[in-house]
Design a protein around this motif. Structure first.
Motif, PDB file in Angstrom:
ATOM      1  N   VAL A   1      84.765  48.617  96.670  1.00 54.23           N
ATOM      2  CA  VAL A   1      83.587  47.798  96.918  1.00 54.23           C
ATOM      3  C   VAL A   1      83.050  47.350  95.560  1.00 54.23           C
ATOM      4  O   VAL A   1      82.742  48.191  94.708  1.00 54.23           O
ATOM      5  N   LYS A   2      82.968  46.041  95.378  1.00 51.23           N
ATOM      6  CA  LYS A   2      82.566  45.505  94.081  1.00 51.23           C
ATOM      7  C   LYS A   2      81.293  44.685  94.205  1.00 51.23           C
ATOM      8  O   LYS A   2      81.145  43.889  95.133  1.00 51.23           O
ATOM      9  N   GLY A   3      80.375  44.906  93.245  1.00 47.93           N
ATOM     10  CA  GLY A   3      79.173  44.091  93.171  1.00 47.93           C
ATOM     11  C   GLY A   3      79.478  42.729  92.565  1.00 47.93           C
ATOM     12  O   GLY A   3      80.562  42.474  92.015  1.00 47.93           O
ATOM     13  N   ILE A   4      78.515  41.839  92.644  1.00 42.75           N
ATOM     14  CA  ILE A   4      78.694  40.462  92.167  1.00 42.75           C
ATOM     15  C   ILE A   4      78.372  40.394  90.675  1.00 42.75           C
ATOM     16  O   ILE A   4      77.352  40.922  90.215  1.00 42.75           O
ATOM     17  N   ARG A   5      79.243  39.744  89.925  1.00 44.84           N
ATOM     18  CA  ARG A   5      79.070  39.617  88.475  1.00 44.84           C
ATOM     19  C   ARG A   5      77.959  38.626  88.155  1.00 44.84           C
ATOM     20  O   ARG A   5      77.796  37.599  88.823  1.00 44.84           O
ATOM     21  N   GLY A   6      77.175  38.951  87.123  1.00 46.24           N
ATOM     22  CA  GLY A   6      76.111  38.058  86.680  1.00 46.24           C
ATOM     23  C   GLY A   6      76.662  36.792  86.060  1.00 46.24           C
ATOM     24  O   GLY A   6      77.786  36.763  85.530  1.00 46.24           O
ATOM     25  N   VAL A   7      75.861  35.748  86.069  1.00 47.68           N
ATOM     26  CA  VAL A   7      76.261  34.453  85.519  1.00 47.68           C
ATOM     27  C   VAL A   7      76.092  34.470  84.003  1.00 47.68           C
ATOM     28  O   VAL A   7      75.111  35.013  83.475  1.00 47.68           O
ATOM     29  N   ASP A   8      77.059  33.888  83.310  1.00 45.21           N
ATOM     30  CA  ASP A   8      76.981  33.810  81.841  1.00 45.21           C
ATOM     31  C   ASP A   8      75.841  32.886  81.405  1.00 45.21           C
ATOM     32  O   ASP A   8      75.459  31.947  82.117  1.00 45.21           O
ATOM     33  N   GLY A   9      75.320  33.192  80.212  1.00 46.25           N
ATOM     34  CA  GLY A   9      74.314  32.315  79.641  1.00 46.25           C
ATOM     35  C   GLY A   9      74.924  31.001  79.165  1.00 46.25           C
ATOM     36  O   GLY A   9      76.145  30.907  78.959  1.00 46.25           O
ATOM     37  N   GLY A  10      74.095  29.989  78.963  1.00 45.59           N
ATOM     38  CA  GLY A  10      74.574  28.688  78.551  1.00 45.59           C
ATOM     39  C   GLY A  10      73.787  28.132  77.389  1.00 45.59           C
ATOM     40  O   GLY A  10      72.783  28.718  76.948  1.00 45.59           O
ATOM     41  N   PRO A  11      74.231  27.008  76.842  1.00 51.26           N
ATOM     42  CA  PRO A  11      73.480  26.375  75.739  1.00 51.26           C
ATOM     43  C   PRO A  11      72.163  25.786  76.225  1.00 51.26           C
ATOM     44  O   PRO A  11      71.895  25.751  77.431  1.00 51.26           O
ATOM     45  N   GLN A  12      71.381  25.348  75.288  1.00 53.61           N
ATOM     46  CA  GLN A  12      70.068  24.749  75.558  1.00 53.61           C
ATOM     47  C   GLN A  12      69.150  25.750  76.272  1.00 53.61           C
ATOM     48  O   GLN A  12      68.417  25.420  77.195  1.00 53.61           O
ATOM     49  N   ASN A  13      69.261  27.033  75.839  1.00 56.91           N
ATOM     50  CA  ASN A  13      68.395  28.106  76.349  1.00 56.91           C
ATOM     51  C   ASN A  13      68.520  28.318  77.864  1.00 56.91           C
ATOM     52  O   ASN A  13      67.537  28.646  78.539  1.00 56.91           O
ATOM     53  N   CYS A  14      69.713  28.093  78.397  1.00 58.82           N
ATOM     54  CA  CYS A  14      69.940  28.313  79.831  1.00 58.82           C
ATOM     55  C   CYS A  14      70.366  29.763  80.060  1.00 58.82           C
ATOM     56  O   CYS A  14      71.448  30.181  79.609  1.00 58.82           O
TER      57      CYS A  14
ATOM     58  N   TYR B   1      82.255  49.704  92.422  1.00 59.06           N
ATOM     59  CA  TYR B   1      82.074  49.077  91.116  1.00 59.06           C
ATOM     60  C   TYR B   1      80.819  48.213  91.169  1.00 59.06           C
ATOM     61  O   TYR B   1      80.737  47.272  91.968  1.00 59.06           O
ATOM     62  N   GLY B   2      79.847  48.540  90.310  1.00 57.99           N
ATOM     63  CA  GLY B   2      78.693  47.662  90.183  1.00 57.99           C
ATOM     64  C   GLY B   2      79.087  46.357  89.524  1.00 57.99           C
ATOM     65  O   GLY B   2      80.062  46.282  88.756  1.00 57.99           O
ATOM     66  N   GLY B   3      78.332  45.310  89.800  1.00 57.02           N
ATOM     67  CA  GLY B   3      78.643  44.007  89.210  1.00 57.02           C
ATOM     68  C   GLY B   3      78.462  43.999  87.701  1.00 57.02           C
ATOM     69  O   GLY B   3      77.478  44.545  87.178  1.00 57.02           O
ATOM     70  N   ASP B   4      79.398  43.415  86.993  1.00 63.64           N
ATOM     71  CA  ASP B   4      79.288  43.302  85.530  1.00 63.64           C
ATOM     72  C   ASP B   4      78.193  42.303  85.160  1.00 63.64           C
ATOM     73  O   ASP B   4      77.917  41.351  85.906  1.00 63.64           O
ATOM     74  N   GLY B   5      77.590  42.547  84.014  1.00 61.72           N
ATOM     75  CA  GLY B   5      76.589  41.609  83.520  1.00 61.72           C
ATOM     76  C   GLY B   5      77.233  40.367  82.918  1.00 61.72           C
ATOM     77  O   GLY B   5      78.357  40.402  82.400  1.00 61.72           O
ATOM     78  N   GLY B   6      76.528  39.252  82.973  1.00 59.36           N
ATOM     79  CA  GLY B   6      77.036  38.019  82.385  1.00 59.36           C
ATOM     80  C   GLY B   6      76.978  38.046  80.873  1.00 59.36           C
ATOM     81  O   GLY B   6      76.121  38.710  80.262  1.00 59.36           O
ATOM     82  N   ASP B   7      77.879  37.332  80.246  1.00 61.14           N
ATOM     83  CA  ASP B   7      77.925  37.293  78.775  1.00 61.14           C
ATOM     84  C   ASP B   7      76.838  36.369  78.234  1.00 61.14           C
ATOM     85  O   ASP B   7      76.492  35.349  78.845  1.00 61.14           O
ATOM     86  N   GLY B   8      76.317  36.761  77.067  1.00 61.39           N
ATOM     87  CA  GLY B   8      75.381  35.887  76.374  1.00 61.39           C
ATOM     88  C   GLY B   8      76.110  34.724  75.705  1.00 61.39           C
ATOM     89  O   GLY B   8      77.301  34.803  75.396  1.00 61.39           O
ATOM     90  N   CYS B   9      75.396  33.655  75.454  1.00 65.15           N
ATOM     91  CA  CYS B   9      76.004  32.436  74.900  1.00 65.15           C
ATOM     92  C   CYS B   9      75.618  32.292  73.417  1.00 65.15           C
ATOM     93  O   CYS B   9      74.470  32.569  73.034  1.00 65.15           O
ATOM     94  N   MET B  10      76.583  31.900  72.620  1.00 67.82           N
ATOM     95  CA  MET B  10      76.297  31.574  71.213  1.00 67.82           C
ATOM     96  C   MET B  10      76.385  30.059  71.040  1.00 67.82           C
ATOM     97  O   MET B  10      77.457  29.458  71.223  1.00 67.82           O
ATOM     98  N   SER B  11      75.257  29.451  70.776  1.00 66.18           N
ATOM     99  CA  SER B  11      75.204  27.994  70.696  1.00 66.18           C
ATOM    100  C   SER B  11      74.080  27.599  69.737  1.00 66.18           C
ATOM    101  O   SER B  11      73.110  28.347  69.551  1.00 66.18           O
ATOM    102  N   PHE B  12      74.252  26.427  69.109  1.00 68.98           N
ATOM    103  CA  PHE B  12      73.230  25.893  68.210  1.00 68.98           C
ATOM    104  C   PHE B  12      72.818  24.506  68.696  1.00 68.98           C
ATOM    105  O   PHE B  12      73.637  23.738  69.213  1.00 68.98           O
ATOM    106  N   MET B  13      71.542  24.246  68.557  1.00 67.99           N
ATOM    107  CA  MET B  13      71.014  22.966  69.013  1.00 67.99           C
ATOM    108  C   MET B  13      71.593  21.810  68.205  1.00 67.99           C
ATOM    109  O   MET B  13      71.843  21.942  67.008  1.00 67.99           O
TER     110      MET B  13
END
Length: 412
Positions: A137-150, A86-98
């Motif tokens: 065998v599993k790949g490492i999951r990507g980190v989710d996005g965060g607010p403030q354009n992280c 299993y390849g690592g899943d991609g991280g989720d995008g973040c929905m946030s407003f300044m």
């Protein structure tokens, strides 16, 4: 003559005489008032002299393994496994407003998710077996996005080392990769792409996007991983012929040894070493019986192991009154499984020469076969160095012949 000179004189002597050691020891004590460090262990000196004598008349010397006391049982050899990747899943995008004071519509600031890591099989000369390979065998999951354009971090790839000569097939038998050389690799499971945050969808038409992507799933595959070349030399024979004892005697492998049939249920591989740093792999194949190609005994899966050995050693038990029948039966089983398998470079090892009936049965065996026969006793360690030299010469002759054949095929 000083201490160094006396030690140098002794180290150049080729023959060993215990009386000479005693006389020299007394002379050294009278001259220097202390015992010579070189002469404190007569066994060490004897070994030194024997080694110098062997080096003088041979370019290399077989290195028998040391005593195996206190060494735990080694893991058995694995040359085939089915693995889910299993390849690592991609991280989720973040929905946030300044959130800015006194600014009601400051706009989106959700960051993108990171990409998942790949799962990569890479060939390495440091691995000899597949017994370290686990499933899944599993790949490492990507980190989710965060607010403030992280933006989320992209994960490192997961590297799985496999031996050189590993073939990777799909579950339906299609060959996907052949990792022959050190450093060859195959991307077995690609990581998923990270999802987009809502900042990505900002445009003149949409000043307040309220949508974000989920990360993509990693690639999933079910694979068959196998070694095309299992060992340089394979030991084949009937149950209780002494194959495991012979492997213990010439290598550091520790297969189970007991006085009942089928003590070896999985292949074991050991490394046979020589003084010129040459190493050869020797495999102990579980015992074959008449009808093994019909899945009798432990079945025909072990004939697949024999198929992956470059040279073959027929281990014959000299306690039988008609030992040549074992050799004929083994040849028949190999031919029934794959035509031409018994014609590979081979030797006959007549084991248990220390028995009282062994000499008579050895002469009978030599009269009924047309291959070189080497008489050894794996339990008593008789004839092992001569056997190791013959095995190396057989393999080197095969290497020369195969190189010539490849050159002729390319020329034609």
């Amino acid at each position: 003559m000083d201490n160094f000179g006396l030690c140098s004189l002794l180290s150049h002597l080729v023959t060993f005489n215990p009386r000479m050691i005693q006389v020299t020891q007394r002379m050294h004590e009278k001259m220097f008032g202390e015992r010579s460090p070189l002469l404190r262990n007569s066994r060490l000196l004897r070994t030194c002299f024997k080694t110098k004598f062997a080096v003088a008349f041979s370019s290399y010397k077989p290195l028998l393994p040391k005593s195996n006391k206190g060494i735990r049982e080694s893991k058995y050899f694995v040359d085939y496994k089915e693995v889910e990747v299993y390849g690592g899943d991609g991280g989720d995008g973040c929905m946030s407003f300044m959130k800015i004071p006194r600014v009601e519509f400051a706009g989106p600031d959700g960051g993108d998710g990171g990409n998942g890591g790949h799962v990569i099989f890479i060939a390495s000369n440091m691995k000899k077996s597949l017994n370290h390979l686990d499933s899944p065998v599993k790949g490492i999951r990507g980190v989710d996005g965060g607010p403030q354009n992280c933006h989320g971090a992209t994960m490192d790839h997961t590297y799985i080392q496999v031996p050189m000569g590993t073939v990777i097939n799909s579950i339906n038998g299609q060959e996907l990769a052949n990792l022959e050389c050190d450093g060859d690799y195959y991307v077995a499971g690609r990581g998923g792409a990270g999802g987009r945050g809502n900042k990505f969808y900002l445009s003149n038409e949409n000043r307040g996007p309220s949508v974000a992507e989920k990360g993509a799933k990693g690639e999933h595959q079910r694979l068959r991983v196998e070694l095309r070349t299992m060992a340089n030399v394979g030991l084949i024979g009937f149950p209780n012929a002494g194959k495991s004892t012979l492997l213990r005697a010439i290598t550091n492998a520790k297969p189970k040894v007991a006085a009942y049939p089928f003590t070896t249920r999985n292949p074991f591989v050991g490394i046979m070493e020589f003084s010129d740093h040459k190493q050869m792999t020797v495999a102990d194949i579980p015992g074959l019986i008449t009808g093994a190609h019909k899945n009798l005994g432990l079945g025909f899966s072990f004939l697949q192991h024999i198929q992956r050995c470059t040279c073959l050693l027929y281990v014959i038990d000299l306690s039988y009154t008609e030992p040549w029948t074992q050799y004929k039966a083994l040849q028949y089983e190999l031919e029934q499984y794959q035509q031409g398998l018994s014609t590979r470079p081979c030797l006959i090892v007549a084991n248990k020469i220390d028995l009282s009936v062994a000499e008579k049965n050895l002469e009978v065996l030599k009269a009924h076969v047309d291959l070189p026969v080497l008489a050894v006793s794996a339990a008593k360690r008789i004839g092992l160095e001569e056997l190791m030299i013959e095995i190396r010469e057989l393999y080197e002759r095969y290497e020369v012949d195969s190189t010539k054949t490849d050159a002729e095929n390319k020329a034609s």
